[in-house]
Design a protein around this motif. Structure first.
Motif, PDB file in Angstrom:
ATOM      1  N   ASN A  38       0.822  -1.203   0.000  1.00  0.00           N
ATOM      2  CA  ASN A  38       0.000   0.000   0.000  1.00  0.00           C
ATOM      3  C   ASN A  38       0.857   1.254   0.000  1.00  0.00           C
ATOM      4  OD1 ASN A  38      -2.816  -1.158   0.434  1.00  0.00           O
ATOM      5  ND2 ASN A  38      -1.577  -2.200   1.963  1.00  0.00           N
ATOM      6  N   HIS A  87      -0.093   1.840  10.491  1.00  0.00           N
ATOM      7  CA  HIS A  87       0.187   0.739  11.415  1.00  0.00           C
ATOM      8  C   HIS A  87       1.349  -0.082  10.869  1.00  0.00           C
ATOM      9  CE1 HIS A  87      -2.394  -1.187   8.426  1.00  0.00           C
ATOM     10  NE2 HIS A  87      -2.056  -2.374   8.903  1.00  0.00           N
ATOM     11  N   ASP A 113       2.672  -4.764   4.759  1.00  0.00           N
ATOM     12  CA  ASP A 113       2.079  -4.176   3.546  1.00  0.00           C
ATOM     13  C   ASP A 113       1.829  -2.667   3.708  1.00  0.00           C
ATOM     14  OD1 ASP A 113       0.016  -4.903   5.367  1.00  0.00           O
ATOM     15  OD2 ASP A 113      -1.488  -4.852   3.790  1.00  0.00           O
ATOM     16  N   HIS A 114       2.235  -2.122   4.872  1.00  0.00           N
ATOM     17  CA  HIS A 114       2.092  -0.676   5.095  1.00  0.00           C
ATOM     18  C   HIS A 114       3.415   0.026   5.424  1.00  0.00           C
ATOM     19  CE1 HIS A 114      -2.360  -0.732   5.017  1.00  0.00           C
ATOM     20  NE2 HIS A 114      -2.099  -2.017   5.225  1.00  0.00           N
ATOM     21  N   ASP A 164      -6.161  -0.032   7.776  1.00  0.00           N
ATOM     22  CA  ASP A 164      -6.768  -1.357   7.968  1.00  0.00           C
ATOM     23  C   ASP A 164      -7.539  -1.347   9.284  1.00  0.00           C
ATOM     24  OD1 ASP A 164      -5.241  -1.869   5.795  1.00  0.00           O
ATOM     25  OD2 ASP A 164      -4.073  -3.500   6.685  1.00  0.00           O
ATOM     26  N   HIS A 220      -9.785  -7.602   9.190  1.00  0.00           N
ATOM     27  CA  HIS A 220     -10.396  -6.656   8.244  1.00  0.00           C
ATOM     28  C   HIS A 220     -11.922  -6.701   8.332  1.00  0.00           C
ATOM     29  CE1 HIS A 220      -6.519  -5.860   6.322  1.00  0.00           C
ATOM     30  NE2 HIS A 220      -6.267  -7.132   6.534  1.00  0.00           N
ATOM     31  N   HIS A 232      -7.063  -1.043  -0.957  1.00  0.00           N
ATOM     32  CA  HIS A 232      -6.642  -2.242  -0.241  1.00  0.00           C
ATOM     33  C   HIS A 232      -7.416  -3.470  -0.718  1.00  0.00           C
ATOM     34  CE1 HIS A 232      -5.091  -4.696   3.044  1.00  0.00           C
ATOM     35  NE2 HIS A 232      -4.352  -3.688   3.450  1.00  0.00           N
TER      36      HIS A 232
HETATM   37 ZN    ZN Z   1      -2.949  -3.957   5.042  1.00  0.00          ZN
END
Ligand code: ZN
Ligand code: ZN
Length: 561
Positions: A24, A80, A84-85, A170, A375, A397
């Motif tokens: 992301n 966070h 993936d961030h 998220d 999620h 996302h």
């Molecule tokens: Zn994520």
């Protein structure tokens, strides 16, 4: 807050995460088109796969467009600490060089990543307290507490002179997350009163009906389950889910077992959690080296590797290759995790290896509710739209199918405007109706060993071909008078025949083909290395095709003596 000037625009630009899972990278721009100021929200990775990107560990969003805008980037804000961030920060920071902002737990993990890449002293990293605030030029940012599957998940309320963006990051709605506070509903309602222009929202579980479930429910199930086990117990979970780690530690204590952390990332995350005051009440753990001395019924291993990652602790245990942890008949492995699509084969291999050793397996399924997602399922998404009541819905996302379904859901919920972004779409949020106004370059970069390469790099195409077709090297020594002094010699890599004799014959045939090709060249042509190489490559390819029906890489080395 200043009033907008006549030419001001507020834009949104996703460079990763919209149309694929992972990596992301979202940016918001404000100002007249030719002098926009930018903030970047999150900068994550996805993981390479042996089949599609052999040898590539990490895949990064290509930040080329923002790199050119570097002077105008006011900050990189992290929601966070999931990979993936944040995973691309240490790799891409040297190209962007903007100050970084994160809450304490995220900052602790980011610091380690920066240290690993020798950047700790270079990157200005500011720690923002939970529920903190930050002003970057025209952007006034509030960190809003949400719940997810990692400590400190923050949504960002980003106020600008042209309206407020609610960037959820998220999230899920966990009524009892065990670690951290519950969703800050009051703040969300107050933001809605003030008016939310656009909500940029998680789409991961848009196809899942109902609600996700709570970490507290998992604790309720996992604790008696562990207590009912005999023999050694290994629990595998995502290390970053500190609430789950805490559950396993508490359940171990309740069952009279001493917990033992196995795997580098388990130690790393537990260390980071403790550094910000989490897991304060957790039981004492035992080192791997010493765990073997405990009776089987008094130990619980907490392992990484639930996705069958071949180098992770659990895979090594399954193969019987772990130095300190040995599981056998009568022992149990509990998977407090889900199967991430694409990992089925690796995970099934793991299952088979354990079953082969007589180890009992318990996985998260209808019968055993020992995992919940981080999620929002559909009912939670609906709740969030009711709280936030945005003018514009912008799903991110997810794969394309998630994002399109999320747009449908937003329309169903009467959100006035909705747009399905793709990586590289420059979307104007205000003034005027939401609209895609441009497309900028967006792609992927690969971390290959310790360097970053373009995804179209020839090296990777060659690597795939090497893997499936093999390689042939032809070497030949040529005199000043253009006569063959030695060779041509053929060496093969990754090509086989039924028996040694056939292989020798094949090599001889290739050598003959190469030699004939050389001899066929006119004297003048023999003086040109390139001409010699082309002719010999062509001849060897043709012979190879006949012998193997394969198309290996063919290299020719011409030595002039
Ligand atoms: Zn994520
Ligand atoms: Zn996450």
């Amino acid at each position: 807050m200043n009033k907008p000037t006549a030419n001001d625009e507020l834009v949104f630009l996703p460079l990763g995460g919209s149309g694929e899972i992972g990596m992301n990278l979202n940016a918001y721009g404000y100002g007249p088109a030719d002098e926009r100021k930018w903030i970047i929200v999150d900068i994550g990775v996805t993981f390479g796969r042996e089949e599609t990107t052999p040898g590539v560990d990490l895949i990064l969003p290509d930040p080329q467009y923002l790199e050119e805008e570097r002077e105008n980037i006011l900050g990189i804000v992290l929601t966070h600490a999931h990979e993936d961030h944040i995973g691309a920060l240490a790799w891409l920071w040297p190209r962007l060089k903007a100050p970084v902002y994160a809450t304490p737990f995220t900052a602790a993990l980011v610091r380690e990543k920066l240290r690993e890449r020798g950047l700790l002293e270079k990157v200005p990293l500011t720690v923002i307290p939970l529920k903190g605030q930050l002003t970057l030029g025209p952007f006034e940012i509030d960190f809003v507490t949400l719940t997810h599957s990692i400590p400190e998940p923050n949504g960002l309320a980003i106020r600008t002179p042209l309206g407020m963006i609610w960037h959820t990051g998220d999230w899920k709605i966990d009524p009892d997350p065990l670690i951290g506070e519950t969703t800050d509903e009051a703040t969300l309602r107050a933001m809605a009163e003030e008016g939310i222009l656009a909500m940029v929202c998680d789409s991961t579980n848009v196809f899942v009906e109902g609600v996700t479930g709570s970490e507290a429910e998992v604790r309720e199930k996992l604790t008696p389950l562990i207590a009912s086990c005999t023999g050694r117990v290994a629990v595998t979970a995502f290390a970053s889910n500190v609430a789950r780690v805490e559950t396993a530690l508490h359940a171990a204590r309740a069952a009279g077992r001493t917990p033992c952390l196995v795997g580098r990332s388990m130690h790393r995350i537990v260390g980071a959690a403790k550094s910000v005051g989490l897991l304060a009440d957790a039981p004492q753990t035992i080192d791997e080296e010493d765990a073997g001395s405990l009776p089987p019924e008094n130990v619980l291993f907490l392992c990484t590797g639930s996705q069958g990652e071949p180098r992770a602790a659990l895979s090594r245990i399954a193969r019987g290759e772990h130095r300190h942890v040995l599981l056998k008949k009568g022992d149990t492995v509990i998977f407090s995790s889900r199967v991430i699509p694409g990992n089925e084969m690796a995970i099934h291999t793991l299952y088979n290896q354990f079953l082969e050793r007589g180890v009992e397996l318990i996985t998260a399924d209808e019968e055993h509710l020992i995992h919940v997602s981080g999620h929002p399922a559909r009912d939670e998404l609906k709740q969030m739209y009711q709280w936030a009541r945005p003018q514009i819905a912008i799903p991110v996302h997810g794969e394309r199918r998630h994002i399109l379904e999320h747009v449908r859901l937003a329309k169903e919920l009467q959100v006035p405007e909705a747009i399905a972004p793709e990586n590289g779409d420059l979307i104007r949020l205000a003034p005027g109706p939401v609209e895609k106004i441009d497309e900028v370059p967006a792609g992927r970069l690969y971390v290959d060993g310790s360097v970053i390469i373009e995804s179209e790099d020839e090296a990777l195409r060659e690597r795939k071909r090497l893997a499936t077709e093999g390689a042939i090297n032809v070497s030949i020594a040529v005199s000043g008078k253009c006569a063959i002094v030695a060779g041509p010699n053929i060496s093969l890599r990754g090509l086989a025949m039924e028996d040694e004799e056939d292989l020798d014959l094949a090599i001889e045939e290739l050598e003959r083909a190469a030699e004939a090709a050389f001899n066929k060249l006119a004297h003048a042509d023999r003086e040109e290395d390139e001409t010699v190489e082309t002719a010999m490559v062509r001849a060897v390819r043709k012979a190879t095709e006949k012998l193997w029906s394969k198309r290996p890489l063919v290299d020719v080395t011409v030595l002039r003596i």
